[in-house]
Write a protein that holds these residues in place. Structure first.
Motif, mmCIF file in Angstrom:
data_model
loop_
_atom_site.group_PDB
_atom_site.id
_atom_site.type_symbol
_atom_site.label_atom_id
_atom_site.label_comp_id
_atom_site.label_asym_id
_atom_site.label_seq_id
_atom_site.Cartn_x
_atom_site.Cartn_y
_atom_site.Cartn_z
ATOM 1 N N ALA A 238 -3.204 -7.947 -20.901
ATOM 2 C CA ALA A 238 -3.852 -6.633 -21.055
ATOM 3 C C ALA A 238 -5.373 -6.727 -21.011
ATOM 4 O O ALA A 238 -6.036 -5.831 -20.500
ATOM 5 N N SER A 239 -5.926 -7.810 -21.522
ATOM 6 C CA SER A 239 -7.383 -7.939 -21.538
ATOM 7 C C SER A 239 -7.786 -9.379 -21.229
ATOM 8 O O SER A 239 -7.228 -10.312 -21.819
ATOM 9 N N ILE A 240 -8.701 -9.541 -20.288
ATOM 10 C CA ILE A 240 -9.178 -10.886 -19.959
ATOM 11 C C ILE A 240 -10.707 -10.878 -19.867
ATOM 12 O O ILE A 240 -11.319 -9.821 -19.689
ATOM 13 N N SER A 241 -11.289 -12.047 -19.980
ATOM 14 C CA SER A 241 -12.736 -12.186 -19.783
ATOM 15 C C SER A 241 -12.982 -13.108 -18.608
ATOM 16 O O SER A 241 -12.230 -14.069 -18.400
ATOM 17 N N SER A 242 -13.990 -12.778 -17.845
ATOM 18 C CA SER A 242 -14.294 -13.575 -16.663
ATOM 19 C C SER A 242 -15.784 -13.472 -16.416
ATOM 20 O O SER A 242 -16.433 -12.540 -16.907
ATOM 21 N N TYR A 243 -16.336 -14.400 -15.691
ATOM 22 C CA TYR A 243 -17.740 -14.216 -15.304
ATOM 23 C C TYR A 243 -17.876 -13.966 -13.805
ATOM 24 O O TYR A 243 -18.924 -14.088 -13.226
ATOM 25 N N ASP A 244 -16.734 -13.615 -13.155
ATOM 26 C CA ASP A 244 -16.750 -13.272 -11.730
ATOM 27 C C ASP A 244 -16.734 -11.752 -11.562
ATOM 28 O O ASP A 244 -15.828 -11.090 -12.072
ATOM 29 N N LYS A 245 -17.695 -11.247 -10.827
ATOM 30 C CA LYS A 245 -17.702 -9.805 -10.554
ATOM 31 C C LYS A 245 -16.637 -9.432 -9.523
ATOM 32 O O LYS A 245 -16.127 -8.330 -9.493
ATOM 33 N N GLN A 246 -16.350 -10.392 -8.660
ATOM 34 C CA GLN A 246 -15.327 -10.152 -7.635
ATOM 35 C C GLN A 246 -13.982 -10.534 -8.236
ATOM 36 O O GLN A 246 -13.810 -11.656 -8.689
ATOM 37 N N HIS A 247 -13.069 -9.602 -8.212
ATOM 38 C CA HIS A 247 -11.777 -9.883 -8.840
ATOM 39 C C HIS A 247 -10.654 -9.337 -7.962
ATOM 40 O O HIS A 247 -10.838 -8.363 -7.259
ATOM 41 N N ASN A 248 -9.504 -9.993 -8.023
ATOM 42 C CA ASN A 248 -8.340 -9.482 -7.302
ATOM 43 C C ASN A 248 -7.370 -8.844 -8.284
ATOM 44 O O ASN A 248 -7.098 -9.418 -9.332
ATOM 45 N N ILE A 249 -6.877 -7.684 -7.903
ATOM 46 C CA ILE A 249 -5.803 -7.053 -8.680
ATOM 47 C C ILE A 249 -4.527 -7.322 -7.876
ATOM 48 O O ILE A 249 -4.417 -6.931 -6.708
ATOM 49 N N SER A 250 -3.609 -8.049 -8.475
ATOM 50 C CA SER A 250 -2.415 -8.469 -7.729
ATOM 51 C C SER A 250 -1.153 -8.124 -8.499
ATOM 52 O O SER A 250 -1.192 -7.947 -9.717
ATOM 53 N N GLY A 251 -0.067 -8.095 -7.766
ATOM 54 C CA GLY A 251 1.221 -7.858 -8.431
ATOM 55 C C GLY A 251 2.314 -7.505 -7.454
ATOM 56 O O GLY A 251 2.191 -7.766 -6.239
ATOM 57 N N TYR A 252 3.371 -6.956 -7.989
ATOM 58 C CA TYR A 252 4.509 -6.519 -7.172
ATOM 59 C C TYR A 252 4.828 -5.079 -7.542
ATOM 60 O O TYR A 252 4.747 -4.715 -8.723
ATOM 61 N N ALA A 253 5.220 -4.309 -6.549
ATOM 62 C CA ALA A 253 5.708 -2.952 -6.826
ATOM 63 C C ALA A 253 6.987 -2.751 -6.017
ATOM 64 O O ALA A 253 7.303 -3.562 -5.138
ATOM 65 N N ALA A 254 7.710 -1.695 -6.327
ATOM 66 C CA ALA A 254 8.935 -1.417 -5.566
ATOM 67 C C ALA A 254 8.557 -1.190 -4.103
ATOM 68 O O ALA A 254 7.523 -0.570 -3.821
ATOM 69 N N SER A 255 9.366 -1.710 -3.185
ATOM 70 C CA SER A 255 9.057 -1.578 -1.750
ATOM 71 C C SER A 255 8.812 -0.122 -1.385
ATOM 72 O O SER A 255 9.600 0.757 -1.749
ATOM 73 N N GLY A 256 7.741 0.135 -0.682
ATOM 74 C CA GLY A 256 7.417 1.488 -0.232
ATOM 75 C C GLY A 256 6.638 2.307 -1.248
ATOM 76 O O GLY A 256 6.236 3.438 -0.959
ATOM 77 N N ALA A 257 6.391 1.764 -2.443
ATOM 78 C CA ALA A 257 5.659 2.525 -3.472
ATOM 79 C C ALA A 257 4.186 2.659 -3.090
ATOM 80 O O ALA A 257 3.628 1.804 -2.405
ATOM 81 N N THR A 258 3.595 3.780 -3.545
ATOM 82 C CA THR A 258 2.144 3.937 -3.371
ATOM 83 C C THR A 258 1.478 3.416 -4.639
ATOM 84 O O THR A 258 1.847 3.820 -5.740
ATOM 85 N N VAL A 259 0.535 2.525 -4.447
ATOM 86 C CA VAL A 259 -0.152 1.948 -5.605
ATOM 87 C C VAL A 259 -1.602 2.422 -5.573
ATOM 88 O O VAL A 259 -2.257 2.395 -4.530
ATOM 89 N N THR A 260 -2.077 2.891 -6.708
ATOM 90 C CA THR A 260 -3.471 3.340 -6.820
ATOM 91 C C THR A 260 -4.133 2.581 -7.975
ATOM 92 O O THR A 260 -3.519 2.422 -9.032
ATOM 93 N N ILE A 261 -5.329 2.087 -7.699
ATOM 94 C CA ILE A 261 -6.081 1.397 -8.759
ATOM 95 C C ILE A 261 -7.205 2.331 -9.211
ATOM 96 O O ILE A 261 -7.946 2.884 -8.381
ATOM 97 N N TYR A 262 -7.303 2.535 -10.499
ATOM 98 C CA TYR A 262 -8.331 3.400 -11.073
ATOM 99 C C TYR A 262 -9.258 2.567 -11.942
ATOM 100 O O TYR A 262 -8.848 1.561 -12.509
ATOM 101 N N SER A 263 -10.480 3.047 -12.049
ATOM 102 C CA SER A 263 -11.436 2.421 -12.960
ATOM 103 C C SER A 263 -11.959 3.502 -13.909
ATOM 104 O O SER A 263 -12.210 4.638 -13.477
#
Lengths: 141, 469
Positions: A49-74
Motif C-alpha cells: 500500500a505504501s512504499i518509499s523510493s528515491y526514483d521519480k520515474q516509476h512503473n505501475i504494473s500488475g494484472y487485470a481481467a483480459s479486456g478491462a480498462t485500467v485508469t491510473i489516477y494521481s
C-alpha cells in the motif's frame, strides 16, 4: 404514433448515453471512491500500500481481467485526476511508466469491465536524493 | 650417339621426376581416397603428417568471443533508470568489447562468494551493466576462452545466462539459473570505461526497461483473489518500448546444379567430385557417396554430411579435451565451410548450445542477421555432431539474408505477452513459468519477406513463437 416512437428513440439514446457514462472511467474521482467488485485487478508494483523510493520515474504494473480498462489516477487538490488510461490485452499484464513528484504521491488504480469496477490505492513517497545521501551519511558516521 | 643417349637420359629423368611429383600430388594434395578407404590406414598418422606438408590449409579465422558468448541485450542501469542495447544498436559492439576486457581481467584472479537474491536484486538497480545471453554458459567455458586455469568453483558456476557487472565496486555476479545461486566474483581491475557508461544514464529517462522482479511478475501476488497469470523469471527484462527492425529476405548461396560449388563442398568434407558416386533425387537433390561418407545438397541450399561408419568421419584435430574445444573446433569447421560461399555483410554465425548424447556432442549454431538470430524451419541453422575428435554428421542451410528495404515496428513485450496468452495461456498449468522472451527472425523456407517473431521460452522447455509486428 410518430411522437411515441420519437420519444422511445430519445429515451433509448439517453439511457445508452447514461450507461456509457456510468461505465467509462471518469477523469476525476473523489478521494473516498469505492468499487463494486473484486478479483479483476492485482497491482504488483508497488507491491504494498505504501512504499518509499528515491526514483521519480516509476512503473505501475500488475494484472487485470483480459479486456478491462485500467485508469491510473494521481491525487491532486483533494481529488483523484486520471493520468493514464489503457485497455489490457489477453494477458491482462500492464506496465505503465509514470513520473512522480518529490514527496508523497497518492495513486489510485481503477479497473473496469462489464460494469464491474475495482479500485486499488497505492502511495509512493519519493525521497529527495539529498535526503537519501544524508541518511547514507548518518549510517556511515 | 652420345647426344642421343644424353637426350634419352634427360627425358627419362624428367619422366621420373614428373611421375613422383604427380603421384605425390594425387596422394597428399588431392587425396583421392576418403579416410575410410585409405590405402595407408595402417600408418595414417605418418601419412597425415607428410601430407600436411604438401596440403594448403584453408585460412580459418578462430571463433571470436561474440560468436560463442553472444548477449541478446545489455542493460545499463543507474539510479533505478536503465537503457537497453540490442545487437542492432551502434553502441552495442564497443560496450560488449569493454565487457570482454573486464571478463578477461577477472579471470586472471578473483575471489568467489555466494550472495542472496535480495542483495542481487538491489545490485541490479544500482549502477551496473547486465549482460543477458541467448543461451546458458558456464565459468568453465568462459575460463577456457580466456585461458584461465580450471578452479573447483567452476563446477558450480554453471547454467549462467546472465552476468551483472558493478563498476563502482569491481565485481561480476553470475546466477546459476537452475539452482538460483548467485556468485560474486570480486577482483581488482580498471572499470573506468564501464563507469563512464553507467554514468551516461539520465536520471530523468522514462522507465521503458525494467526487470520482471521490479514489476512483481516473478512472485505470486498477496491478493489471491486477483487474476492469475504465469510467473516470469525475475531477471527477464521487461521492455515496453517499440523497436524498429529491418525486414529481410533470404538469399540462396548455392545455385542449383552448381557443380563447381559442389566440388568445393566435397573437398571440405574430404570427398572428391571425381571419386564419389553421384545420383540425383526426383526433386533435384544431389547425392554424393564415397565409401563411408555421404553428402546431400538440395536446391534450397540444405547441406547434409553423414559419416556412415561411426569410427570414420572428419578429423577435427588434436588437443580436443573440453567442451569448449569441441565448440571451438566445430565453429572453426563451420567458418571453413562458410568460406565456400562467403556470407554477405550483416550475416554471421553464433554458438547456440551444446547437447550431450551418450559419447557424442551436438553443437548448434545460429545464423544471425544484423545481430538477430534467424530460426530456420524452427531449429538452429547448423547442427554438428562430434564423436570423439571426429565430425560424424553436419547439417546446414547454406543461406543468408539481406534487407528488403522495409522497416518493421516490433511489438513491445506486453503486446507480445498478449499474443502469447491468446495462443498458449489457456494451456498453461500453474507450475510453468516464462523463463525468457526475445526477438528472432523466422524463416520457414518459403516466406519471401522475413519478419520478426517473439520467442517465449517456458520452464517446461517449450518454446512458443509469437508474431512480432
Amino acid at each position: 404514433m410518430k411522437t411515441v416512437s420519437k420519444i422511445t428513440v430519445l429515451m433509448l439514446v439517453i439511457s445508452l448515453m447514461m450507461s456509457v457514462c456510468a461505465f467509462a472511467a471518469p477523469d476525476v474521482l473523489p478521494l473516498d471512491v469505492s468499487g463494486n467488485a473484486g478479483g479483476i485487478l492485482t497491482v504488483t508494483n508497488p507491491a504494498s500500500a505504501s512504499i518509499s523510493s528515491y526514483d521519480k520515474q516509476h512503473n505501475i504494473s500488475g494484472y487485470a481481467a483480459s479486456g478491462a480498462t485500467v485508469t491510473i489516477y494521481s491525487a491532486m487538490s483533494g481529488r483523484y485526476c486520471a493520468i493514464r488510461r489503457f485497455t489490457v490485452g489477453a494477458s491482462g499484464v500492464f506496465v505503465q511508466p509514470v513520473t512522480l513528484s518529490r514527496g508523497r504521491n497518492d495513486l489510485l488504480i481503477r479497473a473496469d469491465i462489464n460494469g464491474q469496477v475495482q479500485y486499488v490505492k497505492r502511495t509512493v513517497n519519493v525521497l529527495s536524493i539529498n535526503f537519501f545521501n544524508l541518511l547514507k551519511g548518518f549510517s556511515l558516521n | 650417339m652420345k647426344l642421343r643417349e644424353f637426350f634419352k637420359t634427360l627425358i627419362l629423368t624428367a619422366l621420373v621426376i614428373s611421375s613422383v611429383v604427380l603421384a605425390s600430388k594425387i596422394w597428399f594434395s588431392e587425396e583421392l581416397w576418403s579416410d575410410g578407404y585409405n590405402s595407408f590406414s595402417y600408418n595414417s598418422f605418418i601419412f597425415s603428417k607428410i601430407s600436411s606438408l604438401f596440403r594448403k590449409e584453408p585460412k580459418v579465422r578462430s571463433l571470436e568471443y561474440n560468436q560463442i558468448f553472444f548477449p541478446k541485450q545489455l542493460m545499463i542501469t543507474n539510479s533505478g533508470v536503465a537503457y537497453l542495447l540490442n545487437p542492432t544498436d551502434e553502441e552495442y559492439v564497443p560496450v560488449n568489447e569493454d565487457i570482454k576486457q573486464v571478463l578477461d581481467r577477472m579471470f586472471e584472479d578473483f575471489n568467489v562468494t555466494e550472495i542472496g537474491n535480495d542483495e542481487f536484486k538491489k545490485l541490479c538497480k544500482a549502477p551496473s551493466v547486465f549482460v543477458d545471453f541467448y543461451n546458458n554458459t558456464s565459468f568453465k567455458m568462459l575460463g577456457d576462452y580466456f585461458g584461465a586455469e580450471d578452479r573447483a568453483e567452476f563446477s558450480e558456476i554453471i547454467n549462467i545466462r546472465q552476468l551483472l557487472i558493478t563498476p563502482e565496486e569491481p565485481a561480476i555476479y553470475a546466477r546459476n539459473n537452475q539452482s538460483g545461486k548467485i556468485y560474486r566474483c570480486s577482483f581488482n581491475g580498471d572499470m573506468e570505461k564501464l563507469l563512464k557508461i553507467t554514468d551516461s544514464v539520465s536520471e530523468n529517462s522514462q522507465r521503458l526497461y525494467s526487470y520482471a522482479f521490479e514489476n512483481g511478475f516473478d512472485l505470486l501476488p498477496e491478493d489471491s483473489n486477483g487474476p492469475k497469470r504465469m510467473l516470469l523469471d525475475p531477471y527477464i527484462i521487461i521492455n515496453i518500448g517499440e523497436t524498429d527492425i529491418p525486414e529481410t529476405e533470404a538469399v540462396m548461396l548455392i545455385k542449383e546444379k552448381d557443380s563447381e560449388t559442389h566440388a568445393k563442398f566435397l573437398e571440405m568434407f574430404n570427398m572428391g567430385i571425381n571419386t564419389s558416386r553421384y545420383f540425383s533425387e526426383k526433386d533435384g537433390t544431389a547425392n554424393y557417396i564415397e565409401n563411408y561418407a555421404k553428402l546431400r545438397i538440395n536446391k534450397f541450399g540444405y547441406l547434409e554430411y553423414t559419416s556412415m561408419d561411426e569410427l570414420k568421419g572428419l578429423e577435427l584435430g588434436e588437443g580436443i579435451s573440453s567442451e569448449y574445444d569441441i565448440i571451438k573446433s566445430a565453429g572453426e569447421f563451420l567458418e571453413q565451410v562458410n568460406g565456400v560461399c562467403p556470407l554477405p555483410e550483416g550475416n554471421g554465425y553464433v554458438f547456440n548450445r551444446l547437447e550431450k548424447d551418450g559419447d557424442k556432442y551436438r553443437v548448434y549454431f545460429d545464423i544471425t542477421y544484423n545481430g538477430i538470430p534467424v530460426i530456420v524451419g524452427s531449429q538452429s541453422n547448423v547442427e554438428i555432431t562430434v564423436d570423439g575428435t571426429k565430425i560424424v554428421s553436419y547439417k546446414q542451410s547454406v543461406i543468408a539474408f539481406k534487407d528488403n528495404g522495409k522497416k518493421l515496428k516490433v511489438k513491445n513485450m506486453i503486446t507480445a505477452l498478449d499474443a502469447f496468452y491468446s495462443v498458449y495461456g489457456t494451456k498453461a498449468s500453474g507450475d510453468v513459468k516464462i523463463t525468457d522472451m526475445y526477438n528472432t527472425y523466422y524463416y520457414n523456407g518459403n516466406n519471401k519477406n522475413i519478419g520478426v517473431k517473439w520467442i517465449v521460452s517456458l520452464s517446461n522447455n517449450e518454446q512458443v513463437v509469437v508474431e512480432g509486428k
